[in-house]
Design a protein around this motif. Sequence first.
Motif, PDB file in Angstrom:
ATOM      1  N   GLU A  72       0.850  -1.186   0.000  1.00 23.98           N
ATOM      2  CA  GLU A  72       0.000   0.000   0.000  1.00 23.98           C
ATOM      3  C   GLU A  72       0.893   1.246   0.000  1.00 23.98           C
ATOM      4  OE1 GLU A  72      -3.652   1.196   0.862  1.00 23.98           O
ATOM      5  OE2 GLU A  72      -3.335  -0.113  -0.852  1.00 23.98           O
ATOM      6  N   PRO A  73       0.397   2.348  -0.532  1.00 25.60           N
ATOM      7  CA  PRO A  73       1.200   3.576  -0.542  1.00 25.60           C
ATOM      8  C   PRO A  73       1.739   3.913   0.844  1.00 25.60           C
ATOM      9  CG  PRO A  73      -0.854   3.921  -1.708  1.00 25.60           C
ATOM     10  CD  PRO A  73      -0.912   2.545  -1.151  1.00 25.60           C
ATOM     11  N   ALA A  74       0.893   3.738   1.845  1.00 22.03           N
ATOM     12  CA  ALA A  74       1.302   4.120   3.194  1.00 22.03           C
ATOM     13  C   ALA A  74       2.480   3.288   3.678  1.00 22.03           C
ATOM     14  CB  ALA A  74       0.123   3.966   4.148  1.00 22.03           C
ATOM     15  N   GLU A  75       2.530   2.017   3.238  1.00 21.09           N
ATOM     16  CA  GLU A  75       3.593   1.128   3.718  1.00 21.09           C
ATOM     17  C   GLU A  75       4.917   1.367   2.998  1.00 21.09           C
ATOM     18  OE1 GLU A  75       0.586  -2.666   4.429  1.00 21.09           O
ATOM     19  OE2 GLU A  75       1.639  -2.429   2.539  1.00 21.09           O
ATOM     20  N   ARG A  76       4.884   2.152   1.945  1.00 15.98           N
ATOM     21  CA  ARG A  76       6.121   2.355   1.182  1.00 15.98           C
ATOM     22  C   ARG A  76       6.959   3.457   1.783  1.00 15.98           C
ATOM     23  NH1 ARG A  76       4.522   1.210  -5.118  1.00 15.98           N
ATOM     24  NH2 ARG A  76       3.132  -0.503  -4.638  1.00 15.98           N
ATOM     25  N   ASP A  77       6.375   4.204   2.712  1.00 15.50           N
ATOM     26  CA  ASP A  77       7.079   5.285   3.385  1.00 15.50           C
ATOM     27  C   ASP A  77       7.637   6.302   2.391  1.00 15.50           C
ATOM     28  OD1 ASP A  77       7.962   6.774   5.450  1.00 15.50           O
ATOM     29  OD2 ASP A  77       9.761   5.571   5.857  1.00 15.50           O
TER      30      ASP A  77
END
Lengths: 348, 280, 294
Positions: A72-77
């Motif tokens: 997810e975008p959020a997990e890609r930092d």
Amino acid sequence: MAPIKISQVKKTYQGNVTAIHGLDLDIEDGEMVVLVGPSGCGKSTLLRMIAGLETITDGTISIGGEVVNRKEPAERDVAMVFQNYALYPHMSVRQNLEYGLKNRGTPREEIDRRVNEAARVLEIAPFLERKPRQLSGGQRQRVAMGRAIVRQPKAFLFDEPLSNLDAKLRGQMRIEIRRLQRSLKTTSVYVTHDQLEAMTLADRLVVMNAGRIEQVGKPIELYDRPASLFVAGFIGSPPMNLFKLEALSRVTGQDLSTTLPENTDIVGIRPDRIEAGRGAGLHMFGVVELIEPVGGESHLYVRAEGLDQAVIIVVEGPSTLSEGEVLDFVLPLSALHPFNTATGRRTD
Amino acid sequence: MVENRPFLAFLTHLVLIAGVAVIVFPVYIAVVAATHDATAMSSGMMPLWPGAHLWDNLMLTLTHQTPGLPPFWVMAWNSLWMAVIITAGKIAISILSAFAIVYFKFPFRNLAFWLIFITLMLPVEVRIIPTYSVVANLGMLNSYLGLTVPLIASATATFLFRQFFMTIPDELMEAARVDGAGPMKFFRDILLPLSRTNIAALCVILFIFGWMQYLWPMLVTTDRNYYTLMMGVKRMAAVADADPQWNLIMASVVLAMLPPILIVIFMQRLFVKGLVETEK
Amino acid sequence: METKRTTFPSKTLPYALVMPQLLITLVFFIWPTWQAVQSSFLREDPFGLASTFVGLLHYQRLFQDPLYLDAIGRTALFAVAVTVLSMGMGLLLAVAVSRLVRSANAYSTLLLWPYAVAPVVAGILWWFMFNSSSGILPYMLSFFGVDWNHKLNGTQAMILVIVAASWKQVSYNFLFFLAGLQSVPQSLTEAAAIDGAGPVKRFFTIVLPLLSPTTFFLFIVNVNYTMFDTFGTIDATTQGGPNQATNILVYKVYADGFIGLNLGSSSAQSVVLMLFVIGLTFLQFRYVERRVQY
């Protein structure tokens, strides 16, 4: 902070429309890479694939050595700055900056520290309690930057962040982004269609066309030695003059086929490399059709007998010529860029 | 105005004053009737000017119980509940379905949209008997559920939210995702606050809609304790032929129509917005 | 049907989100509709124990029934009368308000509130006004030699329901016409004025044609309103009488089904009405498409 590695990445929509054809690109840690190209070339798609907002049809993208295809975008930092800023309209500037940190469970003191620091660096401290609609375009842009900075992410992704600003502000913010990125040393990918922005911001420039990379390199390398006709025409303003070899030979009366590499059928020359007067090189003359004084230099559009396009010449300072006069000029052989039409590539 | 003609201005006001008079007149007569005592009303000629018994009549209406009907306040309470549940229910299920339809891609998404769309073409008035028997079979007669749930599906509110969500920049959702918000967090933190005005406007329209329901409550309630005001005033008026207590009936009518009228007058901006937007 | 450029990846959540709405739609809309369609082709025995398939029998009977055919004509008359009356009033008042600047808001407020009067209450109000014993209007009409008694006179009963139904609908039409008038660019009327068109001519040659999408839309909405939402108005005033004079289709479905308990015929009537609404909805959506092109 982290390197980004893109290998054999493809993007296909609904099974048939291919936006990106197996693309490779290594972005080093702390580097600012600018993706530039005409609209529809796939630069934004590529950026959004890095962000995780578009799925990757084939190939892999890794950030900091870790494949992120399924994340997810959020997990890609990563943090992203959008063209229209995408500030949350119902939240104050402070809440906008805090939102991503709160979602990550950052401790309160740490949030305050980072928000205050970002506000200080970006000079938005006076507006922290205001709503986005109470800010000017330039101030909103700073808030959007701030929202990225406070996250201290592995990478910044910029999607044409300056194109909604007027020319003067754009220039200022360009310098500011450059300064910030240098001091933070955060890996950055920056998408723009503005070649001036691309040239001035990039550590390395990636010119894209129709879903493929045309050339990667330092801005000055691309300017001095464009690898393809596309890059030659895209980088540089006013654009490079491109002549058919056969027409040029006819007009100048010189057989160039022996001096230029094999398979060359198009020859390019930067407008500022053409010299007025007579000297060594290809001698031509023509009628000055139009003079554009742009301040420190002037752009001359010269109609040469036998050529179906005007030759653009850049001369320093205000021109002493007037429209309608005949001008002699010389193309130095060392300044010529040889290309082949069929492959579109450089021939030397 | 392009030109300034005093005669036209005069005519304009004349038309409007006449129009307002026609519009207001029936309600004025009802209010006047509610201000007189029984003798004034039964003397043959309906008085045209207000009397002095408004307060008495209102008090009587609120305390006196018409035979066959529950006390006034019970009906008022039922109407209020019905309107509130319908309003809240319609808004809740519509905003959720619009969220699903705009922010997700899923198999049968178009089918879901069409099913919701179809409700637009099936007003309860044209299919009362089968709908009644479904509600009866589910044991929902004489209950708040039976009064409200069958009226809660709403294509117009769903369309309104869908329309509104489509105008929210795509980047807002993308920014929220990059900022670590999942779908429900995005819905709560971003979408819901941004929909405030739309929700408020819908509340006004839907409350009025719920309050005005007549046919459906008449069908599904036989227990007097679930009668609504609209049913109540109709029944009062219906028995009035035998024993015309016009002053009391009109006092009830005035009280029954007052809440939605006050809402329209005091929330005119939201009311207009709600009405215009739901018809897009 | 569009979504956003990017969508959330969840596979199950969207189903949970649409479930409440779909459940209600299926149980309380689709299922009853299906039953209505079904029972319009069936005949139940007197005890309701068994039913036989009778094909289009109910429909055949329906369209041979002079009572039903009369009801269709009556409904059409009612719908047209209410639509023309309330739209005409609405337009007139909207044009007047749109000419004003300072007092426009005050007039709007005074004209908008009847929207919030329930159809059944509108019925009671006018019924009271026309009441033969103490009503104010019969008293006034008697000076013109009119003997008002809508309980006996079918034409008068029809006039009563038309007036009551139109009265409530004026505000709605007023609001939409006003919005339509306000969206006519001032530059157009100014240009017409410079071209020498007076206010009346400007209205008929510039403003009215530009209002045609609004007019068309309101026409559909008003027909819909008179056909279905006026149930309460009728029930509070004439209950379809006297002698069927105000028995419009939607009231007949109710009366035949609920009071007359003629399930098959009532179902067939429901289906006919549904087809009518579906037709109206499609008309309305063609209008939406046209508006997009505007």
